[in-house]
Design a protein around this motif. Sequence first.
Motif, PDB file in Angstrom:
ATOM      1  N   LEU A   1     -24.141  -1.567 -26.092  1.00 34.50           N
ATOM      2  CA  LEU A   1     -23.001  -2.825 -25.883  1.00 34.50           C
ATOM      3  C   LEU A   1     -22.420  -3.108 -27.218  1.00 34.50           C
ATOM      4  CD1 LEU A   1     -22.887  -5.544 -23.689  1.00 34.50           C
ATOM      5  CD2 LEU A   1     -24.747  -6.645 -25.554  1.00 34.50           C
ATOM      6  N   PHE A   2     -22.284  -3.450 -28.322  1.00 31.91           N
ATOM      7  CA  PHE A   2     -21.577  -3.689 -29.543  1.00 31.91           C
ATOM      8  C   PHE A   2     -20.924  -2.589 -29.464  1.00 31.91           C
ATOM      9  CE2 PHE A   2     -25.263  -7.120 -30.080  1.00 31.91           C
ATOM     10  CZ  PHE A   2     -24.485  -8.256 -30.386  1.00 31.91           C
ATOM     11  N   GLU A   3     -21.237  -1.472 -29.738  1.00 37.58           N
ATOM     12  CA  GLU A   3     -19.966  -0.279 -29.137  1.00 37.58           C
ATOM     13  C   GLU A   3     -18.624  -1.070 -28.105  1.00 37.58           C
ATOM     14  OE1 GLU A   3     -21.711   3.258 -29.693  1.00 37.58           O
ATOM     15  OE2 GLU A   3     -22.554   2.904 -31.316  1.00 37.58           O
ATOM     16  N   ILE A   4     -19.623  -1.535 -27.119  1.00 40.70           N
ATOM     17  CA  ILE A   4     -18.081  -1.047 -26.427  1.00 40.70           C
ATOM     18  C   ILE A   4     -17.397  -2.544 -26.128  1.00 40.70           C
ATOM     19  CG2 ILE A   4     -18.208  -1.600 -23.502  1.00 40.70           C
ATOM     20  CD1 ILE A   4     -20.741  -0.148 -22.675  1.00 40.70           C
ATOM     21  N   LEU A   5     -18.361  -3.741 -26.520  1.00 41.49           N
ATOM     22  CA  LEU A   5     -17.693  -4.886 -26.675  1.00 41.49           C
ATOM     23  C   LEU A   5     -16.424  -4.912 -28.524  1.00 41.49           C
ATOM     24  CD1 LEU A   5     -20.656  -7.405 -26.869  1.00 41.49           C
ATOM     25  CD2 LEU A   5     -18.117  -6.820 -25.158  1.00 41.49           C
ATOM     26  N   GLY A   6     -16.872  -3.677 -29.428  1.00 42.20           N
ATOM     27  CA  GLY A   6     -15.731  -3.627 -30.398  1.00 42.20           C
ATOM     28  C   GLY A   6     -15.056  -2.745 -30.130  1.00 42.20           C
ATOM     29  N   THR A   7     -14.710  -1.575 -29.415  1.00 40.21           N
ATOM     30  CA  THR A   7     -13.700  -0.811 -29.001  1.00 40.21           C
ATOM     31  C   THR A   7     -13.199  -1.382 -28.271  1.00 40.21           C
ATOM     32  OG1 THR A   7     -15.795   0.997 -28.403  1.00 40.21           O
ATOM     33  CG2 THR A   7     -13.334   1.554 -27.548  1.00 40.21           C
ATOM     34  N   LEU A   8     -13.096  -2.796 -27.624  1.00 37.29           N
ATOM     35  CA  LEU A   8     -12.863  -3.340 -27.347  1.00 37.29           C
ATOM     36  C   LEU A   8     -11.786  -3.993 -27.576  1.00 37.29           C
ATOM     37  CD1 LEU A   8     -14.584  -4.120 -23.352  1.00 37.29           C
ATOM     38  CD2 LEU A   8     -12.567  -3.113 -23.960  1.00 37.29           C
ATOM     39  N   GLY A   9     -12.484  -4.652 -28.555  1.00 35.40           N
ATOM     40  CA  GLY A   9     -12.152  -5.685 -29.793  1.00 35.40           C
ATOM     41  C   GLY A   9     -10.709  -4.727 -30.058  1.00 35.40           C
ATOM     42  N   VAL A  10     -11.302  -3.101 -31.032  1.00 33.49           N
ATOM     43  CA  VAL A  10     -10.571  -2.473 -31.454  1.00 33.49           C
ATOM     44  C   VAL A  10      -8.873  -2.196 -30.981  1.00 33.49           C
ATOM     45  CG1 VAL A  10     -10.093  -0.346 -32.913  1.00 33.49           C
ATOM     46  CG2 VAL A  10     -12.324  -1.402 -33.700  1.00 33.49           C
ATOM     47  N   ILE A  11      -9.021  -2.383 -29.734  1.00 32.41           N
ATOM     48  CA  ILE A  11      -7.870  -1.784 -28.427  1.00 32.41           C
ATOM     49  C   ILE A  11      -7.535  -3.450 -28.659  1.00 32.41           C
ATOM     50  CG2 ILE A  11      -7.213  -1.377 -26.319  1.00 32.41           C
ATOM     51  CD1 ILE A  11     -10.202   0.670 -25.946  1.00 32.41           C
ATOM     52  N   CYS A  12      -7.802  -3.843 -28.330  1.00 32.61           N
ATOM     53  CA  CYS A  12      -7.239  -5.751 -28.410  1.00 32.61           C
ATOM     54  C   CYS A  12      -5.777  -5.896 -29.739  1.00 32.61           C
ATOM     55  CB  CYS A  12      -7.317  -6.667 -27.672  1.00 32.61           C
ATOM     56  SG  CYS A  12      -8.948  -7.076 -26.141  1.00 32.61           S
ATOM     57  N   GLY A  13      -6.342  -5.372 -30.878  1.00 27.87           N
ATOM     58  CA  GLY A  13      -5.858  -5.701 -32.364  1.00 27.87           C
ATOM     59  C   GLY A  13      -4.470  -4.855 -31.573  1.00 27.87           C
TER      60      GLY A  13
END
Length: 105
Positions: free
Chosen positions: A44-56
């Motif tokens: 779950l946190f990998e998915i959220l972290g990936t979304l955070g990196v993509i948003c960044g």
Amino acid sequence: MMTVLYGIGTVVRFILRVVLLPVQAVLTLVMLAMAFIGSLACTLFEILGTLGVICGLYEFISSTGSATSGWQFLIGGILLVIIPQALIIWGEAGLLNLKDLLARI
């Protein structure tokens, strides 16, 4: 006298091993539960972290975003992935050390 003390020590050690056997079993079950729940949380946190990196990255690329929010998204996304994994690794290592300590008794 030493033989008597050795015999008493052996009996006490045997009793401790029998008493600590359920504790070892519970620690093993806790480790298995932690591994299962940890793998779900890490996913779950990998998915959220990936979304955070993509948003960044999107904030850096887009002209409307500021560089500050882009860095915040990147660092936040990376930390969302790293922190749960570190907690799981340290928790399992701590439980293994506790089991090893109890096994030496």
